[in-house]
Scaffold this motif. Structure first.
Motif, PDB file in Angstrom:
ATOM      1  N   ARG A  22       0.815  -1.211   0.000  1.00  0.00           N
ATOM      2  CA  ARG A  22       0.000   0.000   0.000  1.00  0.00           C
ATOM      3  C   ARG A  22       0.853   1.267   0.000  1.00  0.00           C
ATOM      4  NH1 ARG A  22      -4.966   0.520   4.086  1.00  0.00           N
ATOM      5  NH2 ARG A  22      -5.626  -1.178   2.723  1.00  0.00           N
ATOM      6  N   LEU A  23       1.914   1.331   0.811  1.00  0.00           N
ATOM      7  CA  LEU A  23       2.744   2.538   0.889  1.00  0.00           C
ATOM      8  C   LEU A  23       3.420   2.821  -0.443  1.00  0.00           C
ATOM      9  CD1 LEU A  23       3.921   4.821   2.548  1.00  0.00           C
ATOM     10  CD2 LEU A  23       5.758   3.278   3.292  1.00  0.00           C
ATOM     11  N   THR A  24       3.998   1.777  -1.039  1.00  0.00           N
ATOM     12  CA  THR A  24       4.668   1.953  -2.336  1.00  0.00           C
ATOM     13  C   THR A  24       3.678   2.383  -3.405  1.00  0.00           C
ATOM     14  OG1 THR A  24       6.293   0.249  -1.777  1.00  0.00           O
ATOM     15  CG2 THR A  24       6.044   0.804  -4.111  1.00  0.00           C
ATOM     16  N   LEU A  25       2.532   1.724  -3.436  1.00  0.00           N
ATOM     17  CA  LEU A  25       1.522   2.031  -4.438  1.00  0.00           C
ATOM     18  C   LEU A  25       0.965   3.442  -4.259  1.00  0.00           C
ATOM     19  CD1 LEU A  25      -0.015   0.921  -6.840  1.00  0.00           C
ATOM     20  CD2 LEU A  25      -1.696  -0.048  -5.259  1.00  0.00           C
ATOM     21  N   THR A  26       0.782   3.849  -3.009  1.00  0.00           N
ATOM     22  CA  THR A  26       0.291   5.202  -2.742  1.00  0.00           C
ATOM     23  C   THR A  26       1.293   6.243  -3.221  1.00  0.00           C
ATOM     24  OG1 THR A  26      -0.948   4.431  -0.809  1.00  0.00           O
ATOM     25  CG2 THR A  26      -0.482   6.791  -0.943  1.00  0.00           C
ATOM     26  N   VAL A  30       0.581   9.003  -6.178  1.00  0.00           N
ATOM     27  CA  VAL A  30       0.733  10.446  -5.964  1.00  0.00           C
ATOM     28  C   VAL A  30       1.713  11.030  -6.975  1.00  0.00           C
ATOM     29  CG1 VAL A  30       1.591  12.206  -4.374  1.00  0.00           C
ATOM     30  CG2 VAL A  30       0.131  10.376  -3.510  1.00  0.00           C
ATOM     31  N   LEU A  31       2.826  10.337  -7.203  1.00  0.00           N
ATOM     32  CA  LEU A  31       3.831  10.800  -8.167  1.00  0.00           C
ATOM     33  C   LEU A  31       3.244  10.857  -9.570  1.00  0.00           C
ATOM     34  CD1 LEU A  31       6.756  11.543  -8.910  1.00  0.00           C
ATOM     35  CD2 LEU A  31       7.228   9.084  -9.108  1.00  0.00           C
ATOM     36  N   CYS A  32       2.553   9.807  -9.962  1.00  0.00           N
ATOM     37  CA  CYS A  32       1.980   9.732 -11.303  1.00  0.00           C
ATOM     38  C   CYS A  32       0.946  10.840 -11.524  1.00  0.00           C
ATOM     39  CB  CYS A  32       1.343   8.363 -11.514  1.00  0.00           C
ATOM     40  SG  CYS A  32       0.738   8.078 -13.173  1.00  0.00           S
ATOM     41  N   PHE A  33       0.044  11.022 -10.560  1.00  0.00           N
ATOM     42  CA  PHE A  33      -0.991  12.051 -10.679  1.00  0.00           C
ATOM     43  C   PHE A  33      -0.367  13.449 -10.710  1.00  0.00           C
ATOM     44  CE2 PHE A  33      -5.003  14.078  -8.770  1.00  0.00           C
ATOM     45  CZ  PHE A  33      -5.576  14.229 -10.026  1.00  0.00           C
ATOM     46  N   ALA A  73      -8.924  12.850 -13.317  1.00  0.00           N
ATOM     47  CA  ALA A  73      -9.524  13.376 -12.083  1.00  0.00           C
ATOM     48  C   ALA A  73     -10.642  12.477 -11.577  1.00  0.00           C
ATOM     49  CB  ALA A  73     -10.065  14.788 -12.328  1.00  0.00           C
ATOM     50  N   ALA A  74     -11.212  11.659 -12.464  1.00  0.00           N
ATOM     51  CA  ALA A  74     -12.282  10.745 -12.052  1.00  0.00           C
ATOM     52  C   ALA A  74     -11.730   9.476 -11.421  1.00  0.00           C
ATOM     53  CB  ALA A  74     -13.145  10.374 -13.262  1.00  0.00           C
ATOM     54  N   PHE A  75     -10.424   9.250 -11.560  1.00  0.00           N
ATOM     55  CA  PHE A  75      -9.845   8.010 -11.039  1.00  0.00           C
ATOM     56  C   PHE A  75      -8.910   8.221  -9.858  1.00  0.00           C
ATOM     57  CE2 PHE A  75      -6.117   5.150 -11.141  1.00  0.00           C
ATOM     58  CZ  PHE A  75      -6.736   3.982 -10.714  1.00  0.00           C
ATOM     59  N   TYR A  76      -7.899   9.071 -10.010  1.00  0.00           N
ATOM     60  CA  TYR A  76      -6.823   9.149  -9.016  1.00  0.00           C
ATOM     61  C   TYR A  76      -7.276   9.575  -7.624  1.00  0.00           C
ATOM     62  CZ  TYR A  76      -3.306   8.151 -12.532  1.00  0.00           C
ATOM     63  OH  TYR A  76      -2.551   7.521 -13.485  1.00  0.00           O
ATOM     64  N   PRO A  77      -8.067  10.647  -7.453  1.00  0.00           N
ATOM     65  CA  PRO A  77      -8.468  11.017  -6.086  1.00  0.00           C
ATOM     66  C   PRO A  77      -9.215   9.897  -5.364  1.00  0.00           C
ATOM     67  CG  PRO A  77      -8.887  12.824  -7.601  1.00  0.00           C
ATOM     68  CD  PRO A  77      -8.527  11.641  -8.444  1.00  0.00           C
ATOM     69  N   LYS A  78     -10.148   9.249  -6.050  1.00  0.00           N
ATOM     70  CA  LYS A  78     -10.894   8.144  -5.439  1.00  0.00           C
ATOM     71  C   LYS A  78      -9.972   6.963  -5.147  1.00  0.00           C
ATOM     72  CE  LYS A  78     -14.145   5.215  -4.330  1.00  0.00           C
ATOM     73  NZ  LYS A  78     -14.552   5.112  -2.918  1.00  0.00           N
ATOM     74  N   PHE A  79      -9.057   6.659  -6.066  1.00  0.00           N
ATOM     75  CA  PHE A  79      -8.129   5.546  -5.879  1.00  0.00           C
ATOM     76  C   PHE A  79      -7.219   5.796  -4.683  1.00  0.00           C
ATOM     77  CE2 PHE A  79      -4.152   3.246  -7.293  1.00  0.00           C
ATOM     78  CZ  PHE A  79      -4.644   1.978  -7.030  1.00  0.00           C
ATOM     79  N   LYS A 268      -2.682  -7.639 -14.013  1.00  0.00           N
ATOM     80  CA  LYS A 268      -4.055  -7.345 -14.423  1.00  0.00           C
ATOM     81  C   LYS A 268      -4.468  -5.941 -13.991  1.00  0.00           C
ATOM     82  CE  LYS A 268      -5.926 -12.064 -14.388  1.00  0.00           C
ATOM     83  NZ  LYS A 268      -6.924 -12.966 -13.763  1.00  0.00           N
ATOM     84  N   ASN A 269      -4.111  -5.577 -12.757  1.00  0.00           N
ATOM     85  CA  ASN A 269      -4.451  -4.246 -12.268  1.00  0.00           C
ATOM     86  C   ASN A 269      -3.798  -3.156 -13.110  1.00  0.00           C
ATOM     87  OD1 ASN A 269      -6.036  -5.258 -10.204  1.00  0.00           O
ATOM     88  ND2 ASN A 269      -4.419  -5.157  -8.675  1.00  0.00           N
ATOM     89  N   PHE A 270      -2.526  -3.386 -13.477  1.00  0.00           N
ATOM     90  CA  PHE A 270      -1.836  -2.399 -14.310  1.00  0.00           C
ATOM     91  C   PHE A 270      -2.474  -2.308 -15.689  1.00  0.00           C
ATOM     92  CE2 PHE A 270       1.413  -1.327 -17.498  1.00  0.00           C
ATOM     93  CZ  PHE A 270       1.725  -0.051 -17.062  1.00  0.00           C
ATOM     94  N   MET A 271      -2.814  -3.458 -16.278  1.00  0.00           N
ATOM     95  CA  MET A 271      -3.457  -3.466 -17.586  1.00  0.00           C
ATOM     96  C   MET A 271      -4.784  -2.710 -17.544  1.00  0.00           C
ATOM     97  SD  MET A 271      -2.763  -7.414 -18.735  1.00  0.00           S
ATOM     98  CE  MET A 271      -3.861  -7.333 -20.145  1.00  0.00           C
ATOM     99  N   ALA A 272      -5.469  -2.783 -16.403  1.00  0.00           N
ATOM    100  CA  ALA A 272      -6.779  -2.162 -16.278  1.00  0.00           C
ATOM    101  C   ALA A 272      -6.702  -0.643 -16.189  1.00  0.00           C
ATOM    102  CB  ALA A 272      -7.505  -2.713 -15.058  1.00  0.00           C
ATOM    103  N   ILE A 273      -5.602  -0.113 -15.672  1.00  0.00           N
ATOM    104  CA  ILE A 273      -5.528   1.339 -15.452  1.00  0.00           C
ATOM    105  C   ILE A 273      -4.466   2.042 -16.291  1.00  0.00           C
ATOM    106  CG2 ILE A 273      -6.369   1.106 -13.083  1.00  0.00           C
ATOM    107  CD1 ILE A 273      -3.500   1.616 -12.131  1.00  0.00           C
TER     108      ILE A 273
END
Length: 312
Positions: A22-26, A30-33, A73-79, A268-273
Motif C-alpha cells: 500500500r505505501l509503495t503504491l500510494t 501520488v507521483l503519477c498524478f 480526475a475521475a480516477f486518481y483522487p478516489k483511488f 491485471k491491475n496495471f493493464m486495467a488502469i
C-alpha cells in the motif's frame, strides 16, 4: 434479488489485493498524478497565454491535454482515498458518474485525434485553402464536437445501465467500469451488448478515418521537401499519440473481456488502469518535445517568470 433502484453502493474487490504494497503504491500514485497535472497543466497554460499558439492545431492540442485532466480526475483522487482507507466502497451514483467520465474521456481522445487528422490533412494536402477552411470558429466547433458527441453516447450507455436489475454489488476492478456492472445483471444484457458494439464500431470508424487521412498525407508530403518537413514535425507526434491511446485502450478491452487467470493480479491491475497512466503522461511530453513552437513558448514563459521573480 437486488436491483438498480435499491442498490446504494458497490465494493471494489480488486483493491483488496493492493494492501500488501500500500505505501509503495500510494507513493507511485501520488507521483503519477502529480506528473499528469504538471505536464498537462503546463502546456495548457502555455497555449492559453501565448497568442502565437491560438491556432487550430494548438486549440485541438489544448483540448487533448484538458481531456487528460478530466479523465484522470475521475480516477486518481478516489483511488488514493481507497488506498488510505480500509473500506473500498463507492456509492451507486458515484460509480455511474465515474463510468461516465472515464468512458467519455477515453472516447474523446479518439475524437480529438480524428479532428486533428482532418486539420493536418487540410494543412498539408490543401495548404492554399487552409486559412479559409480551418478558421478559429470552425476549430472551436470541431473541438466542441469532439467532446460533446462522446459525452452524449456515454450518457446513453449510463441511462441504459440505470435500467439494469443487479444481483450483486462486487466489482472486480480498481474502478467502476460499465462491463463489470453489466456482468452483475440478473437478466439478459443483449441490447446493451448491441449498443456497445455499435459505439465501438463508431470509434473504429474514426480510427480508419485517421489511417486513411495519413495515407493521403504521406502521399502528399512525399511530393515536396517542405511538405515532408511539415509532416515530420506536426504529424509524427499525432501518430505516436494515436498509437499510444489505441494500444492503451486495447489492453483495457482485452483485459476486461478476456483476462487470463494465469496472469498475476498486479499485472491485471496495471493493464486495467494503464490507459489512465501512459497517454496522459506521454501525450504532452511527445508534443512538448517535438513541436518547436510549443517548446519555445514554454521556455520563454519560464524565462519570463524567472526574470519577474528576480526583479521582485
Amino acid at each position: 434479488m437486488m436491483n438498480a433502484t435499491v442498490l446504494i453502493a458497490f465494493s471494489l474487490s480488486r483493491l483488496n489485493d493492493t494492501t500488501v504494497n500500500r505505501l509503495t503504491l500510494t507513493s507511485l500514485t501520488v507521483l503519477c498524478f502529480s506528473v499528469i497535472l504538471l505536464v498537462n497543466g503546463a502546456l495548457i497554460v502555455t497555449i492559453i497565454l501565448d497568442n502565437n499558439l491560438h491556432e487550430p492545431m494548438y486549440i485541438f492540442l489544448c483540448n487533448l491535454f484538458i481531456n487528460s485532466l478530466y479523465g484522470t480526475a475521475a480516477f486518481y483522487p478516489k483511488f488514493l482515498f481507497d488506498l488510505l482507507s480500509n473500506t473500498h466502497v463507492i456509492s451507486y451514483t458515484g460509480c455511474l458518474l465515474q463510468v461516465l467520465v472515464i468512458y467519455s474521456y477515453a472516447a474523446t481522445d479518439f475524437s480529438i485525434l480524428a479532428v486533428m487528422a482532418y486539420d493536418r490533412y487540410v494543412a498539408i494536402c490543401r495548404p492554399l485553402e487552409y486559412q479559409s477552411v480551418m478558421t478559429k470558429q470552425r476549430a472551436v466547433w470541431l473541438a466542441c464536437f469532439s467532446r460533446l458527441v462522446p459525452l452524449f453516447l456515454q450518457t446513453i450507455v449510463i441511462i441504459m445501465t440505470l435500467q439494469v436489475e443487479l444481483c450483486g454489488s462486487h466489482i472486480e476492478k480498481l474502478y467502476c467500469e460499465n462491463w463489470s456492472i453489466l456482468k452483475l445483471s440478473c437478466n439478459s444484457i443483449t441490447t446493451h451488448n448491441v449498443v456497445g458494439f455499435i459505439i465501438i464500431l463508431y470509434y473504429f470508424g474514426q480510427v480508419l478515418y485517421i489511417i486513411c487521412s495519413y495515407i493521403l498525407l504521406v502521399k502528399s508530403a512525399l511530393k515536396s521537401r517542405e511538405g515532408w518537413r511539415k509532416f515530420m514535425q506536426t504529424c509524427v507526434p499525432h501518430l505516436l499519440c494515436l498509437l499510444n491511446v489505441t494500444v492503451a485502450m486495447l489492453f483495457d478491452v482485452m483485459y476486461a473481456r478476456y483476462g487470463s487467470s494465469s496472469v498475476s493480479q498486479s499485472a491485471k491491475n496495471f493493464m486495467a488502469i494503464q490507459f489512465l497512466i501512459i497517454p496522459p503522461i506521454l501525450n504532452p511530453i511527445i508534443y512538448g518535445l517535438k513541436l518547436t513552437q510549443i517548446r519555445k513558448s514554454f521556455l520563454n514563459l519560464c524565462r519570463d517568470d524567472r526574470q519577474v521573480k528576480g526583479l521582485g
